[in-house]
Structures are given as structure tokens and as C-alpha cells.
Design an enzyme around this catalytic site. Structure first.
Site, PDB file in Angstrom:
ATOM      1  N   HIS A  14      15.868 -38.112  -1.046  1.00  0.00           N
ATOM      2  CA  HIS A  14      15.123 -39.377  -0.920  1.00  0.00           C
ATOM      3  C   HIS A  14      13.644 -39.041  -0.817  1.00  0.00           C
ATOM      4  CE1 HIS A  14      13.311 -42.551   1.781  1.00  0.00           C
ATOM      5  NE2 HIS A  14      13.800 -43.299   0.815  1.00  0.00           N
ATOM      6  N   HIS A  60       4.111 -42.183  -1.788  1.00  0.00           N
ATOM      7  CA  HIS A  60       4.868 -43.240  -1.119  1.00  0.00           C
ATOM      8  C   HIS A  60       3.924 -44.433  -1.005  1.00  0.00           C
ATOM      9  CE1 HIS A  60       7.720 -44.402   2.411  1.00  0.00           C
ATOM     10  NE2 HIS A  60       8.039 -44.967   1.284  1.00  0.00           N
TER      11      HIS A  60
END
Length: 490
Positions: A14, A60
Site C-alpha cells: 500500500h 501521497h
């Protein structure tokens, strides 16, 4: 290895580009390389435009993470994809790009991967190819592109916000010693706490409505046709509730993404629907948005429902990650583990994870002794004045009925402790159970010291007396530390 991809659990990362926490750590290709060297087969990249809007960064979104370029990540993936396993690498892409940059992504991907990139000649696959057919190939998995929408969520995060978020969540798994919660507990807490925390909704991890996308494709024929053509595992969620999203289409297979909380919620009443869906389609589970310290969750809730891609933050450490490392030691460490037959059966009925099962077999484990610490640790590492006082914890991680942890007595002042203790573990679902072993050094005044750990798939344990190597808390093998153990199946 010759069944469709949906028949396998796949070693899945992830936010694979993050070096640390989810809010302010650096993005780099280093954690991607490390994951591939460990045998991870699914790498996740979040694509955003750079500041001049002419190139693609990996970061991110809406956080303070510093970017790394897409091209650097792709080149590293190509170089390290098959060092640990010859079986396919899947890149899950989350795209936040306008169509001109998506075309650029398509060109980059083709240029870097060339003929090792696999993509189908039809828009929708009826069945996924097998890992054997895809040996040495790289696949893309993402939602088909939509028209680019500027992020509306109030621009970038300010420094103070990140610190606030971090300090609030830091206690979560900061201590390496936190136990992995039983997934029945997680189902209960998901029921109590409606899945509405803001950070979850900010994420675009969730797959958008498929029908809307198809409408947009008709209206916007100029949207990156080449990029769309390169997607093998298409992500998408049909309109409606989560239960509707689990309906299978006989004419095409797809991937669905759910957060750990969404899974726990839908598993409450629709366990068999999830198992049925995962017999042909891909299900990806990802950590909830509040795990800012890059901690992980109990992977068994995903595995017992047949979820192939149980996505983990690979850059941290802790008990949940040890389970993941241990699970994928199975099948030669190739990153693909065939799902047990019970998860694939439709007759006489689809497996119901909530039904209690009878005990299938009992594993007996005897812990004789341990040695090797004096070679791997300084004389004063555990105790300033005397030899260490070791004890071993032995147990099972698996479905709630099988999960348990026991401990031996403490042997005082001994670098080569002899315990000679035996434990019995009745197993209802031995096919996915893991044997957990941890050694600690008892400390009267402070927290006990850590002396090594390992996690082994019960399905591949060889009976007899064995020397069992231990690993550090980051999952690296200790040079000399081993336990002498005996395994017996009854």
C-alpha cells in the site's frame, strides 16, 4: 500456478513509495525496491501532476510527503521486478492527472517496460490469465481514466496539521509490541463506528462508479485512449450500495477496493457474497485513512473472505507485518499463494466465514531450547550484569477460533535456555493458519527486551525436530539465533 489470478492471494503493498508515515515522510523508489526484493508482487503508485503540470510525480496527495518522479519508480520496478520471483508484478495506479499527462504515462510505461508489459487485446476480460501465463510480465491495474478534476479538498495541508495528525495517531502502533486485534473485534467496532472519518473520504483509494465512467467515456472520446488500453485489471464499483458492488458480471471480471472498515462492515451480514465475488473477481483491501503512522490491520479478515490483495504498509514493522511476511513464505516465497479449495467451492454451498467450523487437525509444538544470542548480541545487550532471562511465546494467528498465544516459563541467567515445553493447537481452518514464535527477555524493572520472532505457514510445516531461525522486528534474519522445536500433526 496455472489457475486464473483470482485463485491466489497476492503479496500486496500500500502506498509503496512512502519511506515512513503517511503525512510527511519522503517518497522514494527505495521502499519499492525493498518490497520487490522481499517478493511483494503488487506495487501501488499515486500519480499527480508536478508544479509545472508537464510531468508526473508520485506522492501521497494532499499531504506534506515530498515527491519522487514516476519515471524513476518505473525504471526501478523494471530492474527489480523479478529478482525474488518470476511471477507477474501488478502496478496499481491511482491517477489524479489530466488526459495529456495520462497519454504521457502511457508513453512512459511502454517505453520503460517494452514487451514485458502485458495488456489484453479486448476491453473487458472474461477471466484473468494465470500467474504461469504471465511469468516475467508487468500488468497495470486502475480505474479507466475519467476527465481530470482538480482536487477540491482545500489545497495542500499545512505543516501544523500534519504534526497534529501524527501526534494524535502516534500511540496507535508506535510500540512494536501491540497485539494484532482479533478480526471479530474489528467487525464489531466497524458496526459501532460508521465509516465516515474525513481522511477516509479524502482518499481516492476507493473505486468510483463504473457506469458514470462509461457515460463520461462516451461524452469525452479524447480521454487517453492509449492509457485505457494498457489496463489489464480494471477497477470499478457499480452504482449503489457496497452489497451491489459485490455482484459478479458473468461477462467481465474486475477489481474492487474496500477499506479495512468497509470490509468489516459488509462482512457482518454478507460474508458469503464477498467469498462468491472473489472466486472470479479481485478484491483489494487497504488500511483505513487514520493509520497515519503506517501501521497495519489484521489481514485474516481479508484472507478468510478470499480477498486476493490485502494491501499493507510494508515500510514499518510490528506484529501485523510479521504475519504478512510469514504468510508469503509459503509456495516458495514467490508472492502468490493458492487459495484453499474451500474458498473456491460453490457446491454444496459457498463458504461462510461466520459459521463455526469443526477442528480439522491439531498441531503439537514442542519448544526444546534456543541458542545463538551470544553471537548476535553484545554481552550487555539484555542485562548489564548477568546473562539474559529468556522466555518464548508460541501461538497461532488465524481465524478467531484458532488464534491464541501461549508462553513458556522464564529460564534465568542463561544464553542457551532449555525450556522443554509442549503446546497443542486445535485448528478449524489450518489451511490459512500461521504459527507465531517470539522470544523475549524478562526484565523486572522495565519493558521486556525483544529476542527475535518468526511466523511460519502451518500448511507447510514439516513434522519432526527442526532448527527454526528467528528474525529481527524489522523482519531481517538473525545470523545465529535459532530455536530447536518439534512439530507434530494429530
Amino acid at each position: 500456478m496455472s489457475q486464473p489470478l483470482s485463485h491466489y492471494f497476492i503479496y500486496t503493498g500500500h502506498n509503496s513509495y512512502l519511506t515512513g508515515n503517511q503525512l510527511s515522510s519522503d517518497c522514494s523508489d527505495a521502499p519499492i525496491i525493498k518490497a520487490l526484493q522481499r517478493g511483494v508482487r503488487v506495487i501501488e503508485l499515486d500519480m499527480w501532476p508536478n508544479s509545472t503540470k508537464d510531468d508526473i510525480n508520485i506522492l501521497h496527495g494532499r499531504t506534506l510527503t515530498t515527491p519522487v518522479s514516476l519515471i524513476k519508480c518505473l525504471r526501478s520496478i523494471k530492474e527489480y521486478a523479478f529478482v525474488a520471483s518470476p511471477y507477474p508484478v501488478i502496478i496499481t495506479l491511482e491517477d489524479h492527472l489530466p488526459s495529456d499527462l495520462l497519454e504521457k504515462v502511457a508513453r512512459m510505461v511502454l517505453e520503460v517496460f517494452g514487451n514485458i508489459l502485458y495488456y489484453p487485446d479486448t476491453d473487458h476480460l472474461k477471466e484473468f490469465p494465470s500467474p504461469e501465463e504471465l511469468k516475467g510480465r508487468i500488468l497495470l491495474s486502475t480505474k479507466p481514466p475519467k476527465e481530470y478534476l482538480e482536487a477540491k479538498a482545500g489545497g495542500p495541508m499545512k505543516e501544523g496539521d500534519a504534526e497534529l495528525h501524527l501526534s494524535k495517531g502516534a500511540g496507535d502502533d508506535a510500540a512494536w509490541g501491540k497485539e494484532v486485534p482479533d478480526f471479530q473485534t474489528e467487525i464489531q467496532s466497524a458496526k459501532k463506528q460508521h465509516d465516515d472519518d474525513a481522511s477516509e473520504h479524502q482518499r481516492d483509494d476507493d473505486d468510483d462508479d463504473e457506469e458514470e465512467e462509461e457515460e463520461e467515456q462516451k461524452m469525452q472520446p479524447h480521454i487517453a485512449p492509449q492509457y485505457k488500453h494498457l489496463i489489464t485489471i480494471r477497477a470499478g464499483k457499480p452504482k449503489g450500495s457496497l452489497v451491489d458492488a459485490l455482484k459478479s458480471d458473468p461477462d467481465k471480471v474486475r477489481r474492487l477496493s474496500l477499506s479495512e472498515q468497509q470490509l468489516a462492515k459488509v462482512a457482518e451480514d454478507h460474508g458469503t457474497d464477498i467469498v462468491r465475488f472473489t472466486q472470479r473477481n479481485m478484491l483489494r483491501i487497504y488500511p483505513k485513512g487514520t493509520r497515519v503512522t503506517s501501521s497495519n490491520y489484521n489481514p485474516f479478515l481479508g484472507w478468510v473472505h478470499g480477498a486476493q490483495m490485502v494491501a499493507f504498509n510494508m515500510q514499518g514493522y510490528g506484529r501485523a507485518l510479521w504475519l504478512m511476511h510469514g504468510f508469503y513464505k509459503a509456495n516458495g516465497g514467490c508472492g502468490y499463494v493458492k487459495k484453499p479449495d474451500f474458498l473456491m467451492q460453490t457446491e454444496p454451498e459457498v463458504f461462510d466465514p461466520r459459521k463455526s467450523q469443526p477442528v480439522k487437525k491439531t498441531l503439537k509444538v514442542k519448544v526444546y531450547m534456543g541458542d545463538g544470542w551470544r553471537m548476535d548480541f553484545k554481552q550487555t545487550y539484555f542485562d548489564q550484569c548477568s546473562p539474559p532471562d529468556f522466555y518464548t511465546r508460541v501461538g497461532i494467528a488465524g481465524v478467531p477460533a484458532d488464534s491464541v498465544m501461549n508462553r513458556t516459563k522464564t529460564i534465568e541467567d542463561n544464553w542457551a535456555p532449555v525450556w522443554e515445553e509442549e503446546f497443542s493447537f486445535p485448528l478449524t481452518v489450518p489451511e490459512i493458519a500461521l504459527l507465531r514464535v517470539e522470544v523475549h527477555e524478562y526484565d523486572m524493572s522495565e519493558k521486556d527486551d525483544f529476542g527475535g520472532q518468526t511466523v511460519l505457514p502451518v500448511s507447510e510445516l514439516r513434522p519432526g525436530i527442526r532448527a527454526v531461525a528467528l528474525f529481527t522486528r524489522k523482519g531481517n534474519k538473525l545470523n545465529n539465533v535459532k530455536l530447536l522445536m518439534r512439530f507434530e500433526f494429530v
